[in-house]
Design an enzyme around this catalytic site. Sequence first.
Site: not given
Ligand SMILES: O=c1ccn([C@@H]2O[C@H](COP(=O)(O)O)[C@@H](O)[C@H]2O)c(=O)[nH]1
Length: 242
Positions: A43, A70, A72, A75, A128, A219
């Site tokens: 991603k 990703d 998002k 606009d 999230t 992460r």
């Molecule tokens: O609702 C959402 C949409 C996108 N993300 C993205 O996923 C990863 C999660 O990264 P972690 O480091 O595992 O927390 C990150 O790139 C976000 O931009 C999300 O977390 N929640």
Amino acid sequence: MPDPLKPDPIAVRDRLIVALDMASPGEAERLIERLGDSASFYKIGYRLGYAGGLALAERLVAGGAKVFLDLKLHDIGNTVEEGVQSLARLGAHLLTVHAYPQTMRAAVRGRDAVAGSALRLLAVTVLTSYDDADAREAGYALPVSDLVAVRTLAAREIGIDGIVCAATEAAQVRDLVGPDRLIVTPGIRPAGSDTGDQKRVVTPAAAIRAGVDHIVVGRPITAASDPRGVAQRIVAEMADAL
Ligand SMILES: O=c1ccn([C@@H]2O[C@H](COP(=O)(O)O)[C@@H](O)[C@H]2O)c(=O)[nH]1
């Protein structure tokens, strides 16, 4: 014809999407090399996307990897439609837009305008990192789970290919969209790992049991001293849950 993103069954390794939230394509490529065959789906979000990540996306696709942009998008309709057309030509597999009806309709027009594109659209329902208090602070009267349901139904009606939500809502979303649409869930944390800024957090096994197609993990893998080992353990945990 079988859907390349939703074969039956989806190979367990392909269910893991590694978030390449790195500062440069070079850093991302070093991580990909360390991950080796433990991962196949990557991603690219804001950090890397705005720092040469789109060219990397094209290289990854050319090398046979699956790529999720990703970005998002949100606009005015014309801008979203034309932006999606440009992104569809890169050859990536997934692209996020925010789940606002006007935005989603424009994205569908953009997707459909590029003949032969493999691009699938995902609607981001509620991030999230949000809980009910965050949704209230942003002006929404509904609790997160209701907001996810409203936006999922709109996405389904408009012809979006899949839903991004937390795995806490995955079973509810699956009931609403049926078996064919994709459900992709960030906010995944192996047991015991740091949640960081994520609020609606679920383990890889629980996400799979809730009916998720793909989990997104950043992460816990990118910050690990042994990213390959963590990725392998996540895939094994999903395999056990299937
Ligand atoms: O609702 C959402 C949409 C996108 N993300 C993205 O996923 C990863 C999660 O990264 P972690 O480091 O595992 O927390 C990150 O790139 C976000 O931009 C999300 O977390 N929640």
